[in-house]
Design an enzyme around this catalytic site. Structure first.
Site, mmCIF file in Angstrom:
data_model
loop_
_atom_site.group_PDB
_atom_site.id
_atom_site.type_symbol
_atom_site.label_atom_id
_atom_site.label_comp_id
_atom_site.label_asym_id
_atom_site.label_seq_id
_atom_site.Cartn_x
_atom_site.Cartn_y
_atom_site.Cartn_z
ATOM 1 C CG ASP A 277 13.615 -59.773 -11.292
ATOM 2 O OD1 ASP A 277 13.222 -59.793 -10.080
ATOM 3 O OD2 ASP A 277 14.876 -59.678 -11.623
ATOM 4 C CD GLU B 94 11.316 -56.915 -5.048
ATOM 5 O OE1 GLU B 94 11.280 -57.949 -5.250
ATOM 6 O OE2 GLU B 94 12.225 -56.080 -5.489
ATOM 7 C CG ASP C 173 17.959 -62.747 -6.393
ATOM 8 O OD1 ASP C 173 17.298 -63.213 -7.334
ATOM 9 O OD2 ASP C 173 18.188 -61.559 -6.574
#
Length: 1053
Positions: A406, A409, A487
């Site tokens: 997670d 990015e 999300d």
């Protein structure tokens, strides 16, 4: 456009001559179509800068590392090309110099495949034009009217992409909307379906930020820093053929272990091992199928990766053993941010091995994430990847079955860009591009982390298939990891959008994906959750997940009606697991998507190209309702041509999708086990048969151990089944087999679909001939009619899951209502009167920019009645006083709202899109006294009307606020300025602009400076507030506080 090339017949095997491709007046040396261009593979730097324009040509100066600067002239049309990889695949470059300057491919599984031409006499059907403008390489394709665009990877909004624009820049996009232009992954790829159904794939093979502009009908415009090649695949006869060809370049999805196709239960977070065990046991007690429990970040010791909280997860090995004994796998999160803390073994080890990303000054970059100050591994470097992989290998010894990457990015807190500086330095491997700044590697950081994690799991156990889930990715990351759509929100819009998002990922090479079922942010209602579970159980990746602070979102958390629908949905999935597993084997070996849009059944049929509430799982069609008030049976499905026969598992419900099997198909079903571990090769096998108009059907089943790599060495069984009707007898048998496995001894149950849910059946042994006698046409017609009528009565008498809460203390009613939509002129607005009257979404239709998007209960466009943040006005329920929609608006489309803010005061707001100027929308707000007590002299408490919009920054580093103040001073306010307050003569002179230089547009906010006493700019992570404040005073019935202002989008500069 004429193209001339030296044919292969004119060259001998010893020929080393160069050839040329001619485009208009441009003639540049090109790669010999037979002899590959030789140059050093270790390209470390290149630059290409437009210096001036001369007539129709761009004058370009290019420098390649080790070479002197050279000026070349390039026409704005025509790119050189060469065939690569296989027939029908072409590489395009702006020039030979551009080709030399291009960085190695990270998307290709073998980067050399992009560099080596093949022998071919073919020429491309479509040659892109190019130009170099403002230090950007602009590539344009033009296709016929009626062409449809798909792909572009992980994107929100509509399935067919015409009219949209995407920017490939991996972004932490919590609560994204349909108009958000950059999400967590980057796929610079467009699937082009031509009017007649032929299909072409276009790949811009660059890791840099890339704009894919599809706003003009039939036109693809790709803009990114030079130099990068364009790779085209096709045109081929079908989209499946294009995706198969793409997979030969970027690879296919890893073969998942079979357990990974079961249901996954997750939450941020299950806070202790006891809670995890309780969740697992409840699944078993309630007989709801599930295979995996996930551990979010709170299992760690202070968010330190590779550690466990000693109080709440004291013995992770014991927990995983308990889960394994109960038929569950355990997946644990690992983030890239490593806490900067001496004495923390992972930090000390990484520092010793010098694996951290560096700042421009050479020091390790430190950015805040969950643990606080963190350093970040440089996954572009093989030594850093090896270091991480070995940490993963040791971590697996705790009984870890899968890993969740997670925040990769990479996400960074407390900065407006929400990521690290583009000037950071990566010491990348030469085959990836060498030493480059972060702007070059940003989009592949998550993919390379997933690769390193995957390789670590391989090191831990070579007899098990790794399972990695990654949030960030790049085209090609399916080789290492599954993904999810990030999300999302607990709204009906996001339920609907989740179908298109899963399909787009599949059309971009990533078939193993799914959304957070029920929505991550916010509280789902029972109907929303049950409906989403019905659809989600048919997605390739099936996981429920919700964020901290929300109500419980397990299948039993919404009352008995919802629980029963969820149980039925997951039972469907588990009975279909043999079919799912076979589809994944096909995807792994051919590059085919697992879930595909229904136009795949007939690419020529333009009716199918925009269908967003149905999809295919092979020959199985899933038709769902994503509208709150309508069950699936109340919608009219659009079918591809041919035969499509409805069936169910005696579980039909208006909140579950309707299932159809294509004529000519056989699919395999298994028993509804509670987890994959219960299944056995000796289980009864069901063959669901749908004959085509010729009375035939075929299907196949792939079987192996469900894990490991025996299937790569022949240890598997592929069975091809065939059914044929002759006269009144349908014969079902094995046509052929593949693999070394012997056929298991098991019973086969054949169900022959007749239509309307009616079927004939027969039992037999697998491998033997099974025959079914078909009754007369009249009898079949009666069976179909009776079954159809029974289905209709059942669905009409079955109530939808309730929308309202059904358990004490459960929230979520705010989501049972649909936002009010104003859609006129240039604007589309969504307003939620029942929570603060907030504007939830603000989309400028001509540019496709969603300037504002928020969750239901916070942010968006808010107004307050006091100087305090979130004072009365932003959460109260507003009443709709008047609503004039487009059909009945007359001169304008408008909405008038009023909310009680206490003390006899109301906050009144009128939102208008005027007919005489549809480029703007206006907001007239006021705080008015309605029942202020006489004892106060008719005056209220001290109030201030505070307009508080939270705008989304699509490109934070290229966005700023511009205005001229009352005293004539010009201002540019950039994100690094923090919060700025303007009043008096520094106040904007009636307007200020939010500028996005990357989009070349600006959002203009005009207001009456006699009503506004203070303006505030507040930059946050990926957002900016442009606040307007009235004066601070009491109000009476005769003296309300007012602010009237408007928004318009104009070009910049």
């Amino acid at each position: 456009m004429e193209v001339a090339a030296i044919s292969s017949s004119s060259l001998t095997s010893k020929t080393q001559a160069s050839s040329s491709f001619f485009f208009n007046d441009l003639c540049l040396p090109s790669v010999n179509p037979i002899t590959p261009l030789l140059y050093s593979p270790a390209i470390r730097s290149s630059s290409l800068v437009v210096t001036r324009r001369k007539g129709k040509k761009s004058i370009v100066r290019m420098t390649v590392s080790g070479d002197s600067s050279e000026t070349v002239e390039m026409a704005p049309k025509g790119m050189i090309f060469e065939p690569i990889l296989e027939q029908g695949v072409f590489r395009f470059d702006c020039s030979v110099e551009h080709k030399k300057a291009a960085f190695p491919s990270v998307s290709f599984k073998n980067s050399k495949d992009r560099e080596v031409p093949i022998i071919s006499h073919d020429v491309p059907s479509y040659v892109p034009a190019f130009d170099c403008i403002h230090e950007q390489q602009v590539v344009t394709f033009e296709f016929s009217p009626g062409t449809s665009f798909y792909g572009t990877g992980e994107v929100g909004g509509q399935l067919e992409r015409t009219g949209k624009r995407v920017f490939t820049w991996n972004s932490d996009a919590w609560g994204y909307g349909a108009g958000t232009t950059s999400l967590y992954q980057s796929h610079p790829w467009v699937l082009v379906v031509l009017p007649a159904g032929e299909t072409l794939g276009v790949l811009a093979d660059t890791t840099r930020k890339c704009e894919i502009d599809l706003r003009k009908d039939g036109v693809i415009r790709i803009i990114s820093p030079p130099s990068y090649p364009i790779i085209t695949f096709g045109p081929f006869s079908s989209p499946s053929a294009v995706l198969e060809s793409l997979s030969h370049a970027v690879g296919t999805v890893f073969m998942p272990p079979k357990w990974a196709l079961g249901y996954h239960q997750c939450r941020w977070s299950y806070m202790s091992d006891k809670r995890v065990a309780e969740i697992a046991q409840t699944f078993r007690d309630k007989k709801i199928p599930a295979d995996v429990i996930w551990m979010d970040i709170d299992y760690m010791d202070g968010f330190r990766c590779f550690t466990f909280d000693k109080e709440h997860f004291p013995d992770p090995s014991a927990l995983t053993k308990h889960l394994h004994n109960n038929g569950f796998k355990a997946i644990w999160m690992l983030d890239p941010g490593i806490k900067q803390e001496e004495g923390y073994s992972v930090y000390d080890s990484g520092s010793k091995n010098d694996v951290w990303i560096r700042r421009a000054d050479g020091k390790p970059f430190v950015g805040d994430v969950w643990p606080g100050p963190c350093v970040f591994p440089d996954y572009t470097n093989s030594e850093a990847r090896s270091w991480w992989a070995n940490l993963v290998k040791d971590f697996i010894s705790n009984g870890v079955d899968g890993i969740w990457n997670d925040m990769n990015e990479p996400a960074v807190f407390k900065v407006v860009t929400k990521t690290m500086p583009e000037s950071n330095i990566h010491r990348g491997d030469d085959e990836l591009g060498g030493v480059q700044n972060h702007s070059h590697y940003h989009n592949v950081y998550g993919m390379l982390m997933a690769r390193s994690t995957y390789e670590g799991m391989e090191l831990a156990d070579k007899n098990k298939r790794p399972f990695v889930l990654t949030r960030a990715g790049f085209i090609g990351s399916q080789r290492y990891a599954a993904t999810w759509t990030g999300d999302n929100l607990s709204t009906w819009e996001h339920l609907h959008m989740s179908i298109s998002m899963v399909l787009q990922l599949g059309l971009s090479g990533q078939p193993l994906s799914g959304p957070d079922i029920g929505g991550f942010a916010g509280n789902a209602t029972p109907r929303l959750f049950g409906r989403w579970m019905g659809v989600g159980a048919m997605f390739p990746f099936c996981r429920g997940h919700s964020e901290a602070g929300t109500d419980d979102h397990e299948p039993w958390s919404f009352g008995e009606e919802c629980e029963e629908v969820c149980r039925a949905a997951l039972n469907r999935r588990y009975q279909l697991l043999p079919h799912f597993y076979t589809l994944f084997y096909i995807a792994h070996t051919t590059g085919a998507p697992v879930a595909a849009p229904i136009f795949f059944a007939d690419p020529k049929d333009s009716r199918l190209r925009t269908v967003e509430n149905a999809f295919l799982l092979g020959s199985l069609l899933i038709h769902a309702s994503t509208f709150s008030s309508q069950g699936t049976h109340e919608l009219q499905p659009i079918f591809p041509r041919g035969t499509w026969l409805r069936f169910d598992f005696e579980d039909s419900h208006p909140d579950l999708p309707t299932l159809y099997l294509q004529g000519g198909s056989i699919i395999t079903l298994g028993p509804p086990h509670l987890h994959v571990g219960e299944s056995s090769l000796s289980d009864d096998l069901t063959l669901l048969v749908s004959l085509d108009e010729n009375g035939k059907a075929i299907g196949l089943l792939f079987e192996d151990d469900g894990d490991g790599y025996g299937y790569t060495k022949g240890s598997y069984l592929i069975t091809h089944y065939i059914a044929e009707r002759q006269s009144s007898i349908v014969t079902v048998k094995v046509l052929k087999t593949e693999g070394e496995w012997q056929r298991p001894k098991r019973r086969v149950y054949v169900q022959l679909l007749l239509g309307g849910g009616a079927m004939l059946d027969a039992w037999g042994m697998d491998g033997e001939i099974i025959q079914i006698k078909v009754p007369s046409e009249i009898e079949v017609s009666e069976l179909v009619s009776t079954s159809s009528e029974r289905f209709k009565l059942h669905m009409e008498s079955t109530k939808l899951i309730p929308e309202k809460e059904v358990l004490p203390g459960q929230k979520g009613m705010e989501l049972s209502k649909e936002p009010v939509e104003l859609n006129s002129g240039d604007w589309k607005l969504n307003i939620v009167p029942w929570i603060g009257g907030r504007i939830l979404s603000m989309t400028h239709v001509p540019s496709g920019v969603q300037w504002l998007h928020s969750r239901i209960d916070i942010n968006g466009y808010e107004e307050y009645s006091g100087t305090e943040y979130r004072s009365a006005g932003c959460t109260e329920e507003y009443n709709i006083i008047d609503w004039r929609d487009l059909e009945h608006a007359g001169e304008e489309e408008s909405l008038i709202l009023e909310g009680d803010v206490g003390g006899g005061l109301v906050l009144r707001r009128k939102i208008t899109i005027p007919k005489d100027n549809p480029k703007v929308f206006r907001i007239a707000s006021s705080i008015e006294a309605r029942s202020v007590g006489a004892g106060s002299g008719g005056f209220s408490r001290l109030v201030c009307l505070r307009v508080h919009p939270t705008f989304t920054l699509m490109h934070p580093t290229e966005s700023f606020i511009s205005f001229t103040s009352i005293d004539g001073t010009k201002h540019e306010v950039w994100p690094d300025s923090g919060e700025q307050l303007y009043e008096g003569n520094n106040l904007p002179n009636g307007e200020w602009m939010l500028v996005d230089k990357s989009l070349n547009v600006q959002l203009v906010n005009r207001f009456d400076d006699r009503q506004v006493f203070k303006c505030i700019v507040h930059w946050d992570c990926g957002t900016v507030n442009l606040e307007l404040w009235s004066e601070d005073r009491p109000v009476s019935k005769e003296s309300p506080l007012k602010i009237e202002h408007e928004y318009e989008v104009t070009n910049f500069p």
